[in-house]
Design a protein around this motif. Structure first.
Motif, mmCIF file in Angstrom:
data_model
loop_
_atom_site.group_PDB
_atom_site.id
_atom_site.type_symbol
_atom_site.label_atom_id
_atom_site.label_comp_id
_atom_site.label_asym_id
_atom_site.label_seq_id
_atom_site.Cartn_x
_atom_site.Cartn_y
_atom_site.Cartn_z
ATOM 1 N N SER A 167 65.626 65.290 -20.400
ATOM 2 C CA SER A 167 65.164 66.002 -19.208
ATOM 3 C C SER A 167 66.118 64.804 -18.511
ATOM 4 O O SER A 167 66.427 63.302 -18.834
ATOM 5 C CB SER A 167 63.483 65.002 -18.930
ATOM 6 N N ALA A 168 66.441 64.916 -17.218
ATOM 7 C CA ALA A 168 67.319 64.650 -16.721
ATOM 8 C C ALA A 168 66.071 63.327 -15.774
ATOM 9 O O ALA A 168 65.112 63.494 -15.207
ATOM 10 C CB ALA A 168 68.048 65.359 -15.879
ATOM 11 N N ILE A 169 67.141 61.815 -15.460
ATOM 12 C CA ILE A 169 65.842 61.540 -14.464
ATOM 13 C C ILE A 169 66.072 61.142 -13.101
ATOM 14 O O ILE A 169 66.019 60.314 -12.131
ATOM 15 C CB ILE A 169 66.036 60.279 -15.009
ATOM 16 N N LYS A 170 67.474 62.544 -12.449
ATOM 17 C CA LYS A 170 67.847 62.239 -10.820
ATOM 18 C C LYS A 170 66.370 62.746 -10.101
ATOM 19 O O LYS A 170 65.990 63.529 -10.598
ATOM 20 C CB LYS A 170 69.053 63.661 -10.944
ATOM 21 N N GLY A 171 66.879 62.195 -9.039
ATOM 22 C CA GLY A 171 65.604 61.647 -8.467
ATOM 23 C C GLY A 171 63.590 61.458 -9.060
ATOM 24 O O GLY A 171 63.100 61.816 -8.179
ATOM 25 N N ARG A 172 64.074 61.067 -10.309
ATOM 26 C CA ARG A 172 62.666 60.179 -10.864
ATOM 27 C C ARG A 172 62.610 59.474 -10.968
ATOM 28 O O ARG A 172 63.407 58.338 -10.801
ATOM 29 C CB ARG A 172 62.298 60.989 -11.795
ATOM 30 N N PRO A 173 61.659 58.529 -10.327
ATOM 31 C CA PRO A 173 61.187 56.568 -10.877
ATOM 32 C C PRO A 173 61.842 57.080 -12.002
ATOM 33 O O PRO A 173 61.612 57.016 -12.946
ATOM 34 C CB PRO A 173 60.036 56.808 -10.719
ATOM 35 N N ALA A 174 62.248 55.614 -12.667
ATOM 36 C CA ALA A 174 63.219 54.888 -14.073
ATOM 37 C C ALA A 174 62.282 53.725 -14.055
ATOM 38 O O ALA A 174 62.933 52.830 -13.230
ATOM 39 C CB ALA A 174 64.359 55.392 -14.212
ATOM 40 N N TYR A 175 62.236 53.122 -15.692
ATOM 41 C CA TYR A 175 61.801 51.643 -15.220
ATOM 42 C C TYR A 175 62.528 51.836 -16.780
ATOM 43 O O TYR A 175 62.731 52.462 -17.666
ATOM 44 C CB TYR A 175 60.277 51.825 -15.294
#
Length: 72
Positions: free
Chosen positions: A49-57
């Motif tokens: 899955s892409a993380i574009k536009g999603r929060p990432a930690y």
């Protein structure tokens, strides 16, 4: 290397903006024999899955805390 040694593949899989289910298909040959072997994740497709536009930690081992990453 012998015929019983495992073959190791290091895959670096990315997607820009999608959620993708996939499997690996390995073509092989030995003498006059050949074939294809599908490789799954415990019987199910792998998922990327892409993380574009999603929060990432990320978990920082030096501070033992989760830090928010800027994904752009």
């Amino acid at each position: 290397m012998s015929t019983t040694d495992p073959e190791v593949f290091d895959l670096d899989v990315h997607t820009q903006a999608n959620d993708v289910s996939w499997y690996l298909e390995v073509s092989w040959s030995s003498g006059d024999r050949s074939g294809k072997i599908p490789v799954y994740d415990k019987g199910k497709p792998f998922r990327t899955s892409a993380i574009k536009g999603r929060p990432a930690y990320e978990y920082r081992l030096d501070t033992n805390v989760w830090d928010h990453l800027e994904t752009g």
